[in-house]
Design a protein around this motif. Structure first.
Motif, PDB file in Angstrom:
ATOM      1  N   SER A   3       0.951  -1.140   0.009  1.00 10.81           N
ATOM      2  CA  SER A   3      -0.083  -0.004  -0.020  1.00 10.81           C
ATOM      3  C   SER A   3       0.887   1.158   0.115  1.00 10.81           C
ATOM      4  O   SER A   3       2.018   1.250   0.551  1.00 10.81           O
ATOM      5  CB  SER A   3      -0.874   0.193   1.191  1.00 10.81           C
ATOM      6  N   ILE A   4       0.506   2.087  -0.833  1.00  5.58           N
ATOM      7  CA  ILE A   4       0.991   3.522  -0.780  1.00  5.58           C
ATOM      8  C   ILE A   4       0.046   4.586  -0.570  1.00  5.58           C
ATOM      9  O   ILE A   4      -1.053   4.426  -0.956  1.00  5.58           O
ATOM     10  CB  ILE A   4       2.162   3.717  -2.099  1.00  5.58           C
ATOM     11  N   SER A   5       0.778   5.703  -0.365  1.00  7.46           N
ATOM     12  CA  SER A   5      -0.146   6.859  -0.341  1.00  7.46           C
ATOM     13  C   SER A   5       0.583   8.160  -1.121  1.00  7.46           C
ATOM     14  O   SER A   5       1.666   8.236  -1.165  1.00  7.46           O
ATOM     15  CB  SER A   5      -0.334   7.429   1.240  1.00  7.46           C
ATOM     16  N   LEU A   6      -0.378   8.653  -2.005  1.00  7.97           N
ATOM     17  CA  LEU A   6       0.518  10.053  -2.957  1.00  7.97           C
ATOM     18  C   LEU A   6      -0.717  10.836  -3.061  1.00  7.97           C
ATOM     19  O   LEU A   6      -1.812  10.734  -3.115  1.00  7.97           O
ATOM     20  CB  LEU A   6       0.796   9.074  -4.450  1.00  7.97           C
ATOM     21  N   SER A   7       0.016  12.145  -3.473  1.00 11.22           N
ATOM     22  CA  SER A   7      -0.950  13.209  -3.817  1.00 11.22           C
ATOM     23  C   SER A   7      -0.926  13.489  -5.137  1.00 11.22           C
ATOM     24  O   SER A   7       0.184  13.196  -5.911  1.00 11.22           O
ATOM     25  CB  SER A   7      -0.220  14.358  -3.182  1.00 11.22           C
ATOM     26  N   VAL A   8      -2.117  13.916  -5.749  1.00 10.02           N
ATOM     27  CA  VAL A   8      -2.060  13.964  -7.341  1.00 10.02           C
ATOM     28  C   VAL A   8      -2.973  15.257  -7.458  1.00 10.02           C
ATOM     29  O   VAL A   8      -3.567  15.991  -6.721  1.00 10.02           O
ATOM     30  CB  VAL A   8      -2.825  12.824  -7.988  1.00 10.02           C
ATOM     31  N   ASP A  12      -5.904  15.334 -12.514  1.00  6.81           N
ATOM     32  CA  ASP A  12      -5.256  13.940 -12.794  1.00  6.81           C
ATOM     33  C   ASP A  12      -6.490  13.042 -11.924  1.00  6.81           C
ATOM     34  O   ASP A  12      -6.943  12.025 -12.405  1.00  6.81           O
ATOM     35  CB  ASP A  12      -4.059  13.687 -12.182  1.00  6.81           C
ATOM     36  N   TYR A  13      -6.843  13.573 -10.796  1.00  2.00           N
ATOM     37  CA  TYR A  13      -7.625  12.880 -10.158  1.00  2.00           C
ATOM     38  C   TYR A  13      -9.018  12.620 -10.743  1.00  2.00           C
ATOM     39  O   TYR A  13      -9.462  11.522 -10.882  1.00  2.00           O
ATOM     40  CB  TYR A  13      -7.886  13.319  -8.552  1.00  2.00           C
ATOM     41  N   SER A  28      -8.045   2.781  -7.836  1.00  2.00           N
ATOM     42  CA  SER A  28      -6.964   2.201  -7.537  1.00  2.00           C
ATOM     43  C   SER A  28      -6.266   1.042  -8.673  1.00  2.00           C
ATOM     44  O   SER A  28      -5.254   0.950  -8.935  1.00  2.00           O
ATOM     45  CB  SER A  28      -7.028   1.395  -6.176  1.00  2.00           C
ATOM     46  N   ILE A  31      -4.745   3.152 -11.515  1.00  2.00           N
ATOM     47  CA  ILE A  31      -3.528   3.522 -11.007  1.00  2.00           C
ATOM     48  C   ILE A  31      -2.470   2.404 -11.107  1.00  2.00           C
ATOM     49  O   ILE A  31      -1.260   2.523 -11.361  1.00  2.00           O
ATOM     50  CB  ILE A  31      -3.587   4.246  -9.779  1.00  2.00           C
ATOM     51  N   MET A  35       0.718   2.219 -13.286  1.00  2.00           N
ATOM     52  CA  MET A  35       2.181   1.923 -12.928  1.00  2.00           C
ATOM     53  C   MET A  35       2.738   0.752 -13.393  1.00  2.00           C
ATOM     54  O   MET A  35       4.126   0.567 -13.773  1.00  2.00           O
ATOM     55  CB  MET A  35       2.039   1.780 -11.329  1.00  2.00           C
TER      56      MET A  35
END
Length: 83
Positions: A3-8, A12-13, A28, A31, A35
């Motif tokens: 699991s990762i957390s990121l800001s977009v 893009d969102y 998810s 994404i 990736m």
């Protein structure tokens, strides 16, 4: 899975949210697919074609066409390209 957390960005969102809704998937999932695609296309090592092994002694079954002949077949505009 990790699991990762990121800001977009908002743009893009929103693009991923709309695509996820259209395709019936989660953001998810999209994404993860993006990736994986990026990893396959940009991060994995690839051997250049000139480094592929050559099989010594093998010959074409028929003579190969000249470069000019190949170009003539590719470009039907009648332009002549000479070797």
């Amino acid at each position: 899975m990790k699991s990762i957390s990121l800001s977009v960005s908002e743009d893009d969102y929103e693009a991923f949210r709309a695509a996820a809704e259209r395709e019936g998937q989660s953001i998810s999932s999209l994404i993860r697919d993006a990736m994986s695609f990026y990893r396959r296309e940009r991060l994995q090592d690839r051997r250049p074609l000139e480094r592929l092994p050559v099989l010594v002694g093998h010959q074409p079954l028929t003579p190969l066409p000249s470069r000019a002949t190949v170009y003539e077949e590719m470009f039907d505009d009648g332009e002549q390209i000479h070797e």
